[in-house]
Design a protein around this motif. Structure first.
Motif, PDB file in Angstrom:
ATOM      1  N   ARG A   1     -19.820 -17.728 -28.558  1.00 45.76           N
ATOM      2  CA  ARG A   1     -21.051 -18.523 -28.660  1.00 45.76           C
ATOM      3  C   ARG A   1     -20.737 -19.987 -28.941  1.00 45.76           C
ATOM      4  N   PHE A   2     -19.523 -20.269 -29.403  1.00 41.81           N
ATOM      5  CA  PHE A   2     -19.163 -21.636 -29.764  1.00 41.81           C
ATOM      6  C   PHE A   2     -18.382 -22.350 -28.666  1.00 41.81           C
ATOM      7  N   VAL A   3     -18.473 -21.851 -27.437  1.00 42.07           N
ATOM      8  CA  VAL A   3     -17.817 -22.497 -26.297  1.00 42.07           C
ATOM      9  C   VAL A   3     -18.779 -23.481 -25.654  1.00 42.07           C
ATOM     10  N   GLU A   4     -18.338 -24.708 -25.472  1.00 39.98           N
ATOM     11  CA  GLU A   4     -19.117 -25.744 -24.790  1.00 39.98           C
ATOM     12  C   GLU A   4     -18.509 -25.983 -23.415  1.00 39.98           C
TER      13      GLU A   4
ATOM     14  N   LEU B   1     -32.637 -22.510 -15.282  1.00 37.82           N
ATOM     15  CA  LEU B   1     -31.921 -21.698 -14.299  1.00 37.82           C
ATOM     16  C   LEU B   1     -32.184 -20.216 -14.478  1.00 37.82           C
ATOM     17  N   GLY B   2     -33.048 -19.868 -15.411  1.00 36.79           N
ATOM     18  CA  GLY B   2     -33.316 -18.459 -15.686  1.00 36.79           C
ATOM     19  C   GLY B   2     -32.681 -18.053 -16.998  1.00 36.79           C
ATOM     20  N   SER B   3     -31.519 -17.400 -16.927  1.00 36.31           N
ATOM     21  CA  SER B   3     -30.838 -16.964 -18.148  1.00 36.31           C
ATOM     22  C   SER B   3     -30.067 -18.094 -18.825  1.00 36.31           C
ATOM     23  N   ALA B   4     -30.005 -19.250 -18.195  1.00 32.26           N
ATOM     24  CA  ALA B   4     -29.350 -20.437 -18.766  1.00 32.26           C
ATOM     25  C   ALA B   4     -30.099 -21.666 -18.270  1.00 32.26           C
ATOM     26  N   PHE B   5     -29.674 -22.830 -18.713  1.00 33.17           N
ATOM     27  CA  PHE B   5     -30.282 -24.063 -18.234  1.00 33.17           C
ATOM     28  C   PHE B   5     -29.271 -25.196 -18.264  1.00 33.17           C
ATOM     29  N   LEU B   6     -29.487 -26.158 -17.370  1.00 32.23           N
ATOM     30  CA  LEU B   6     -28.668 -27.367 -17.372  1.00 32.23           C
ATOM     31  C   LEU B   6     -29.311 -28.375 -18.310  1.00 32.23           C
TER      32      LEU B   6
ATOM     33  N   CYS C   1     -22.054 -46.705 -20.907  1.00 28.55           N
ATOM     34  CA  CYS C   1     -23.004 -45.660 -20.522  1.00 28.55           C
ATOM     35  C   CYS C   1     -22.247 -44.463 -19.973  1.00 28.55           C
ATOM     36  N   GLU C   2     -22.770 -43.270 -20.270  1.00 31.20           N
ATOM     37  CA  GLU C   2     -22.176 -42.038 -19.769  1.00 31.20           C
ATOM     38  C   GLU C   2     -23.254 -41.077 -19.288  1.00 31.20           C
ATOM     39  N   PHE C   3     -22.896 -40.310 -18.276  1.00 34.96           N
ATOM     40  CA  PHE C   3     -23.721 -39.195 -17.853  1.00 34.96           C
ATOM     41  C   PHE C   3     -23.010 -37.915 -18.267  1.00 34.96           C
ATOM     42  N   GLU C   4     -23.731 -37.036 -18.943  1.00 36.34           N
ATOM     43  CA  GLU C   4     -23.191 -35.735 -19.322  1.00 36.34           C
ATOM     44  C   GLU C   4     -24.066 -34.646 -18.721  1.00 36.34           C
ATOM     45  N   ASN C   5     -23.431 -33.555 -18.362  1.00 35.75           N
ATOM     46  CA  ASN C   5     -24.188 -32.407 -17.879  1.00 35.75           C
ATOM     47  C   ASN C   5     -23.576 -31.152 -18.489  1.00 35.75           C
ATOM     48  N   GLU C   6     -24.356 -30.482 -19.322  1.00 36.79           N
ATOM     49  CA  GLU C   6     -23.873 -29.298 -20.029  1.00 36.79           C
ATOM     50  C   GLU C   6     -24.700 -28.092 -19.626  1.00 36.79           C
ATOM     51  N   ILE C   7     -24.043 -26.949 -19.496  1.00 37.16           N
ATOM     52  CA  ILE C   7     -24.760 -25.712 -19.237  1.00 37.16           C
ATOM     53  C   ILE C   7     -24.930 -24.964 -20.549  1.00 37.16           C
ATOM     54  N   LYS C   8     -26.167 -24.533 -20.833  1.00 33.17           N
ATOM     55  CA  LYS C   8     -26.485 -23.904 -22.101  1.00 33.17           C
ATOM     56  C   LYS C   8     -27.256 -22.609 -21.878  1.00 33.17           C
TER      57      LYS C   8
ATOM     58  N   ALA D   1     -24.030 -15.693 -19.584  1.00 29.78           N
ATOM     59  CA  ALA D   1     -25.155 -16.359 -18.918  1.00 29.78           C
ATOM     60  C   ALA D   1     -24.738 -17.723 -18.381  1.00 29.78           C
ATOM     61  N   LYS D   2     -23.919 -18.438 -19.135  1.00 30.25           N
ATOM     62  CA  LYS D   2     -23.447 -19.746 -18.672  1.00 30.25           C
ATOM     63  C   LYS D   2     -22.608 -19.601 -17.403  1.00 30.25           C
ATOM     64  N   LEU D   3     -21.668 -18.656 -17.434  1.00 28.35           N
ATOM     65  CA  LEU D   3     -20.760 -18.498 -16.296  1.00 28.35           C
ATOM     66  C   LEU D   3     -21.488 -18.022 -15.045  1.00 28.35           C
ATOM     67  N   GLU D   4     -22.577 -17.269 -15.215  1.00 25.97           N
ATOM     68  CA  GLU D   4     -23.350 -16.802 -14.059  1.00 25.97           C
ATOM     69  C   GLU D   4     -23.955 -17.955 -13.268  1.00 25.97           C
ATOM     70  N   HIS D   5     -24.119 -19.108 -13.914  1.00 27.56           N
ATOM     71  CA  HIS D   5     -24.771 -20.252 -13.259  1.00 27.56           C
ATOM     72  C   HIS D   5     -23.818 -21.439 -13.077  1.00 27.56           C
ATOM     73  N   MET D   6     -22.517 -21.172 -13.118  1.00 28.97           N
ATOM     74  CA  MET D   6     -21.546 -22.256 -12.966  1.00 28.97           C
ATOM     75  C   MET D   6     -21.649 -22.933 -11.606  1.00 28.97           C
ATOM     76  N   ASP D   7     -21.912 -22.148 -10.548  1.00 25.44           N
ATOM     77  CA  ASP D   7     -22.027 -22.741  -9.210  1.00 25.44           C
ATOM     78  C   ASP D   7     -23.161 -23.760  -9.165  1.00 25.44           C
ATOM     79  N   GLU D   8     -24.260 -23.462  -9.858  1.00 26.35           N
ATOM     80  CA  GLU D   8     -25.393 -24.388  -9.866  1.00 26.35           C
ATOM     81  C   GLU D   8     -25.055 -25.674 -10.617  1.00 26.35           C
ATOM     82  N   LEU D   9     -24.260 -25.553 -11.677  1.00 28.08           N
ATOM     83  CA  LEU D   9     -23.803 -26.753 -12.390  1.00 28.08           C
ATOM     84  C   LEU D   9     -22.941 -27.616 -11.487  1.00 28.08           C
ATOM     85  N   LEU D  10     -22.000 -27.005 -10.795  1.00 31.72           N
ATOM     86  CA  LEU D  10     -21.098 -27.750  -9.922  1.00 31.72           C
ATOM     87  C   LEU D  10     -21.851 -28.366  -8.737  1.00 31.72           C
ATOM     88  N   GLU D  11     -22.812 -27.622  -8.179  1.00 31.75           N
ATOM     89  CA  GLU D  11     -23.601 -28.160  -7.061  1.00 31.75           C
ATOM     90  C   GLU D  11     -24.444 -29.351  -7.492  1.00 31.75           C
TER      91      GLU D  11
END
Length: 261
Positions: free
Chosen positions: A22-25, A179-184, A208-215, A223-233
């Motif tokens: 649960r503590f993986v970012e 994203l359903g079971s997770a969100f960007l 300035c920085e842009f960050e994008n985290e899957i949660k 749940a995070k790994l199930e939506h990794m393709d959507e994060l990368l896309e």
């Protein structure tokens, strides 16, 4: 698929030296030209399904030993002051690694530290000398965070953490894409960094920085790994629209890079 996930989960726990997934970012970081920041905001607001969650103003004081042993370990420890400085938390992020343009690392946070809220200080931005790190770790930090600190830094280094050399002021615009079971959680950060020295504050940089985290609401790694393709896309889409350079450093190491070699 189940075996593949279990193998990757074991690999992550071993590599990040943690016991609870649960503590993986998982996030990506990009440098943003300040002149393009408003265009990036407009693009995010126009993105289908995207919601602007909030705009936060807060500051961090990064803690370290006098010889920067936390920095050298690839970790960061900070006091985060939210809600106009009235809500304070100790946050730790362990050493991580990059894979497919994403940063994997551990992250932990303490309970709220009401004793650190000060109306006025004539000594430091944060009166860390009045509340020892040892007492915070004993009273307000969970066992997972204490174990991670001891594993990554060692008890001797933790005892030597006595100063807060860098202050970073943030304006963070945070967005959410369900994203359903997770969100960007994309965000656009404007950061002003200062070095705290005996003679006062010395400005380091504004960037300035842009960050994008899957949660996931329950912190589920699956749940995070199930939506990794959507994060990368999503990252590919925004990179095609703007010239965003990959940022390999976290905020502490980027700020420190201006004066620590």
């Amino acid at each position: 698929m189940k075996r593949r996930f279990e193998n990757f989960a074991r690999s992550l726990m071993k590599r990040l030296e943690i016991d609870d997934l649960r503590f993986v970012e998982i996030e990506s970081k990009k440098r943003v030209d300040p002149d393009e920041a408003s265009e990036v905001k407009d693009w995010l607001l126009d993105y289908k399904g995207m919601k602007h969650a909030k705009t936060n103003l807060f500051y961090d004081q990064f803690l370290d030993t006098p010889s920067f042993e936390v920095l050298k370990a690839g970790a960061s420890l900070r006091l985060r002051y939210k809600k106009n400085g009235t809500a304070v938390y100790l946050q730790y992020k362990g050493p991580g690694f990059h894979r497919d343009g994403l940063l994997y690392r551990s992250e932990f946070s303490s309970d709220r530290l009401d004793r650190l809220v000060q109306d006025e200080s004539h000594h430091d931005i944060v009166r860390f000398n009045e509340e020892s790190l040892a007492s915070i770790l004993k009273r307000n930090v969970g066992v997972e965070m204490r174990r991670a600190l001891d594993r990554h830094l060692g008890p001797a280094v933790v005892k030597r953490i006595t100063c807060g050399p860098i202050l970073a002021l943030y304006q963070k615009d945070k967005y959410e894409l369900d994203l359903g079971s997770a969100f960007l959680e994309p965000s656009l950060d404007r950061v002003s960094a200062f070095h705290i020295a005996k003679k006062g504050l010395h400005s380091l940089s504004t960037f300035c920085e842009f960050e994008n985290e899957i949660k996931a609401g329950d912190g589920s790694l699956r749940a995070k790994l199930e939506h990794m393709d959507e994060l990368l896309e999503f990252n590919e889409e925004i990179e095609d629209e703007f010239e965003l350079r990959r940022e390999p450093l976290d905020k502490y190491h980027r700020c420190a890079s201006f004066f620590v070699k």
